[in-house]
Scaffold this active site. Structure first.
Site: not given
Ligand code: DX5
Ligand code: ZN
Length: 231
Positions: A20, A45, A47, A49, A78, A80, A150, A185
């Site tokens: 990630s 991956h 993320d 947000m 991903h 969010m 999640m 994740d």
């Molecule tokens: C959380 C993200 C994850 C996060 C995982 O909202 O979707 O992908 O970065 O990070 P770790 O492995 O540190 O929990």
């Molecule tokens: Zn993620």
């Protein structure tokens, strides 16, 4: 290679570790991608947000497009974000290979969002936060390419793993078709990775347990070995 053709390869190679990149050094994206490729990773991956569906803000299409320029690896995006259907095409154009939306966040019928993602030629994923029962994603086991469970509340890296994810993965592995990709994740590390693989996860998303280490290759090898033991 078409974007959707990555899906079968990822399934064949499972369990796989997906870094990630939320936790990477964004002042040296090129170097980070080179180090991850040298460590043998098979996909990244990403993320996204929005500060609305989740309290945190990360990055959007321009950073996805920048990763697209830096690597041929499949990009697993991903989202969010609230009402993700508004931005599917832009993430497709930025170069996403798999696009995953939160079932809690879609403003229209989730099945039609997944269909739109597929029609564009991307892998279509759906996900839920830990407090949402697995029943919310059961209707998609035959139509989604990927279901992401999640194991922390979406929003931040570095949180503790919530074992409720394991029951959900097991339930989905039982009822889903063999080609359905299951992903987990949040809080996946040396202590939790084996249980995730045993519960049926194909794709193990890992942030801090890779990026907090100086040698990504060694960290990923160790995680990978722990994940393999169980299969
Ligand atoms: C959380 C993200 C994850 C996060 C995982 O909202 O979707 O992908 O970065 O990070 P770790 O492995 O540190 O929990
Ligand atoms: Zn993620």
């Amino acid at each position: 290679m078409s974007r959707r053709s990555h899906l079968a390869r990822l399934r064949q190679q499972s369990p796989l570790i997906l870094p990630s990149v939320l936790s990477c050094d964004f002042s040296d994206m090129r170097g980070e991608v080179e180090r991850l490729e040298a460590a043998g990773v098979q996909a990244l991956h990403l993320d996204v947000m929005d500060g609305n569906f989740v309290p945190n803000i990360t990055y959007g299409m321009p950073i996805v497009a920048a990763f697209r320029k830096l690597t041929q690896l499949p990009l697993d995006v991903h989202l969010m974000i609230e009402n993700p259907e508004r931005y599917i095409r832009q993430f497709y154009e930025a170069g996403a290979d798999i696009i995953t939306v939160h079932e809690e966040a879609t403003g229209i019928d989730t099945a039609s969002v997944l269909q739109e993602i597929k029609d564009m030629g991307c892998g279509a994923g759906v996900t839920i936060n830990p407090d949402i029962p697995v029943e919310r994603v059961l209707p998609f086991v035959d139509t989604a390419d990927l279901i992401l469970i999640m194991s922390v509340n979406a929003g931040f890296g570095g949180q503790a793993f919530n074992p409720v994810a394991l029951e959900k993965l097991e339930a989905l592995r039982k009822v889903g078709p063999p080609e359905l990709l299951l992903e987990v994740d949040g809080g996946v590390n040396l202590e939790t990775v084996q249980a995730c693989a045993e519960a049926g996860a194909d794709l193990l998303v890992i942030g801090s347990a890779i990026f907090n280490q100086s040698d990504y290759g060694a960290a990923i090898d160790q995680l990978y070995r722990s994940a393999q033991v169980s299969t």
